[in-house]
Design a protein around this motif. Structure first.
Motif, PDB file in Angstrom:
ATOM      1  N   UNK A 143       0.833  -1.212   0.000  1.00  0.00           N
ATOM      2  CA  UNK A 143       0.000   0.000   0.000  1.00  0.00           C
ATOM      3  C   UNK A 143       0.868   1.263   0.000  1.00  0.00           C
ATOM      4  N   UNK A 144       0.275   2.350  -0.459  1.00  0.00           N
ATOM      5  CA  UNK A 144       0.970   3.643  -0.479  1.00  0.00           C
ATOM      6  C   UNK A 144       0.247   4.613   0.443  1.00  0.00           C
ATOM      7  N   UNK A 145       0.844   5.758   0.662  1.00  0.00           N
ATOM      8  CA  UNK A 145       0.225   6.792   1.483  1.00  0.00           C
ATOM      9  C   UNK A 145      -0.598   7.772   0.673  1.00  0.00           C
TER      10      UNK A 145
ATOM     11  N   UNK B 182      -3.551   7.420  -0.500  1.00  0.00           N
ATOM     12  CA  UNK B 182      -4.953   7.333  -0.099  1.00  0.00           C
ATOM     13  C   UNK B 182      -4.982   6.506   1.179  1.00  0.00           C
ATOM     14  N   UNK B 183      -5.752   6.905   2.167  1.00  0.00           N
ATOM     15  CA  UNK B 183      -5.782   6.089   3.394  1.00  0.00           C
ATOM     16  C   UNK B 183      -6.180   4.642   3.075  1.00  0.00           C
ATOM     17  N   UNK B 184      -5.368   3.663   3.466  1.00  0.00           N
ATOM     18  CA  UNK B 184      -5.678   2.276   3.138  1.00  0.00           C
ATOM     19  C   UNK B 184      -6.791   1.699   4.008  1.00  0.00           C
ATOM     20  N   UNK B 185      -7.556   0.815   3.403  1.00  0.00           N
ATOM     21  CA  UNK B 185      -8.576   0.053   4.131  1.00  0.00           C
ATOM     22  C   UNK B 185      -8.125  -1.402   4.091  1.00  0.00           C
ATOM     23  N   UNK B 186      -7.816  -1.956   5.268  1.00  0.00           N
ATOM     24  CA  UNK B 186      -7.332  -3.325   5.369  1.00  0.00           C
ATOM     25  C   UNK B 186      -8.424  -4.258   5.857  1.00  0.00           C
TER      26      UNK B 186
END
Length: 112
Positions: A18-20, A22-26
């Motif tokens: 993941x990158x920063x 976009x806020x990630x949704x795990x």
């Protein structure tokens, strides 16, 4: 009285997908019974409530965010957000083709 237990397992070595941007949704999922060890970046599908590596076709549910060892009880995957395009792969280790990337975007995961 002392209570001991394992709440979660995290891998701190290596790179995450993941990158920063976009806020990630795990999400955490149950791997399929025959799920092999996988590195971060594997596209994932689901069948019967269990997660397995994608062969590039079918509905993609996420991207493995950190390494998974065969036999682990769960795996952590990115269900929404941005990912590093160079790290993405399908089962067999190949880079995803244009249709797999389109399915990834349809799932709300955007390669950058």
């Amino acid at each position: 009285m002392v209570n001991e237990g394992l709440l979660s397992k995290h891998h701190f070595e290596g790179e995450v997908v993941h990158t920063g941007d976009h806020p990630p949704v795990f999400r955490w999922g149950v791997p399929a019974d025959s799920c092999p060890a996988m590195g971060a970046g594997m596209l994932l599908t689901a069948a019967d409530g269990k997660i397995s590596p994608s062969n590039g076709s079918g509905a993609i549910v996420g991207v493995l965010d950190e390494p998974f060892e065969a036999g682990d009880a769960s795996l952590k995957y990115l269900a929404h957000g941005t990912v590093k395009l160079a790290m993405l792969k399908v089962s067999g280790g190949d880079a995803p083709d244009a249709s797999a990337l389109a399915a990834l975007e349809a799932a709300g995961i955007y390669p950058v």
